[in-house]
Design a protein around this motif. Structure first.
Motif, mmCIF file in Angstrom:
data_model
loop_
_atom_site.group_PDB
_atom_site.id
_atom_site.type_symbol
_atom_site.label_atom_id
_atom_site.label_comp_id
_atom_site.label_asym_id
_atom_site.label_seq_id
_atom_site.Cartn_x
_atom_site.Cartn_y
_atom_site.Cartn_z
ATOM 1 N N MET A 136 9.957 -7.214 -3.384
ATOM 2 C CA MET A 136 8.734 -6.648 -3.955
ATOM 3 C C MET A 136 8.906 -6.265 -5.423
ATOM 4 N N ASP A 137 10.153 -6.219 -5.934
ATOM 5 C CA ASP A 137 10.361 -5.728 -7.286
ATOM 6 C C ASP A 137 9.551 -6.494 -8.313
ATOM 7 N N LYS A 163 -2.160 -10.637 -0.930
ATOM 8 C CA LYS A 163 -1.655 -10.982 0.398
ATOM 9 C C LYS A 163 -0.239 -10.453 0.595
ATOM 10 N N ALA A 164 0.604 -10.621 -0.398
ATOM 11 C CA ALA A 164 1.991 -10.151 -0.288
ATOM 12 C C ALA A 164 2.053 -8.623 -0.218
ATOM 13 N N TYR A 165 1.186 -7.973 -0.972
ATOM 14 C CA TYR A 165 1.159 -6.512 -0.966
ATOM 15 C C TYR A 165 0.841 -5.976 0.424
ATOM 16 N N THR A 187 -10.811 -4.896 -2.957
ATOM 17 C CA THR A 187 -9.734 -5.854 -3.238
ATOM 18 C C THR A 187 -10.243 -7.248 -3.579
ATOM 19 N N LEU A 188 -11.557 -7.489 -3.462
ATOM 20 C CA LEU A 188 -12.067 -8.852 -3.583
ATOM 21 C C LEU A 188 -11.983 -9.359 -5.020
ATOM 22 N N VAL A 189 -11.494 -10.574 -5.145
ATOM 23 C CA VAL A 189 -11.416 -11.218 -6.453
ATOM 24 C C VAL A 189 -12.791 -11.747 -6.852
ATOM 25 N N THR A 206 2.607 -1.947 -7.869
ATOM 26 C CA THR A 206 1.914 -3.167 -7.453
ATOM 27 C C THR A 206 0.440 -2.884 -7.183
ATOM 28 N N HIS A 207 0.169 -1.785 -6.486
ATOM 29 C CA HIS A 207 -1.201 -1.402 -6.180
ATOM 30 C C HIS A 207 -2.001 -1.223 -7.470
#
Length: 269
Positions: free
Chosen positions: A1-2, A17-19, A133-135, A197-198
């Motif tokens: 995650m870094d 998705k990864a988050y 969260t929607l792009v 990340t958030h």
């Protein structure tokens, strides 16, 4: 995650998705995610009934279903529930939870912005904390309109997680001082990497300035939804959740801009 927030092989949707895949392991440990009391469960049931009514076997889709918390609420009320999520770790936990509780809820891999579901398929669609969260929310809303049956209902539960009002800022500052002095215990926090990340993701989504209810409702109307209504009466849910937060965090939550939005697909579509 870094390197997640800046990974050169990720676009924004991949990062999201990864988050959530990374968050899956501890998702159900957080008040406000999983439900920790019957009072809170009843408050959620009341909100859903207010806007969707009893299930009576009607088909419902839980978008970005995570570990299945909202899917179980819908199942409680008699809906035939399908949950889709694009984070496999979330789906694994959701399936295990449903099996342990003896629930017949279908969980499958899917993208909330491009569901690949048949047209006119569902009587109800629900999601919680997805819209921020929607792009491309306009495309997502058009997709949800497509897969709803004529006369079907969408229920969005979300909030503005960017802007805070003066009272909330005062409470947060007071809480920080109290925690430093050891007067109150700090709430569990995510790792610094996950927090970074958030913040990075939030700065680049469509609602990077905050998903205000009026803006979401306006976009739903522009997409073609009818009978769009904003409900900010979340007090019963927040009151029940506050029993599992620190006192100050519970106070802060009651000041936040959180809401439900109901919208319908017209019978002529």
């Amino acid at each position: 995650m870094d390197n997640l927030a800046h990974g050169s092989n990720f676009n924004l949707r991949d990062e999201i998705k990864a988050y959530w895949s990374e968050r899956a392991a501890t998702f159900d440990q957080s008040p406000g995610h999983e439900i920790f009391s019957e009072d809170e469960r009843a408050a959620w049931h009341h909100l859903i009934l207010r806007h969707l009514g009893e299930g009576r076997g009607r088909k419902a889709l839980d978008l970005a279903s995570g570990t299945g918390v909202v899917s179980h609420l819908m199942d409680d009320l008699g809906f035939e529930v399908t949950g889709i999520d694009w984070a496999e770790p979330m789906l694994e936990l959701a399936r295990a939870k449903a099996k342990a509780r003896g629930r017949r809820i279908a969980f499958r891999l899917g993208d909330a912005e491009n569901t690949m579901e048949p047209t006119d398929q569902y009587d109800a669609i629900i999601n919680r904390h997805l819209v921020w969260t929607l792009v491309n929310p306009a495309a997502a809303f058009a997709e949800w309109l497509r897969i709803l049956k004529p006369g079907g209902t969408l229920l969005i539960v979300d909030g503005d997680f960017v802007n805070s009002n003066r009272l909330e800022r005062l409470i947060v500052r007071f809480a920080t001082v109290c925690q430093h002095l050891g007067i109150v215990k700090a709430d569990a926090v995510r790792s610094p990497d996950l927090l970074d990340t958030h913040r990075n993701i939030l700065s680049r989504v469509h609602f990077s300035k905050g998903a205000r209810a009026d803006a979401v409702a306006d976009l739903l109307r522009q997409t073609g939804f009818a009978d769009v209504a904003i409900d900010t009466n979340m007090r019963a849910i927040h009151r029940a959740q506050s029993k599992n937060f620190s006192l100050l965090k519970g106070w802060a939550r009651t000041t936040q801009h959180r809401y439900a939005i109901r919208a319908r697909k017209g019978h002529d579509r």
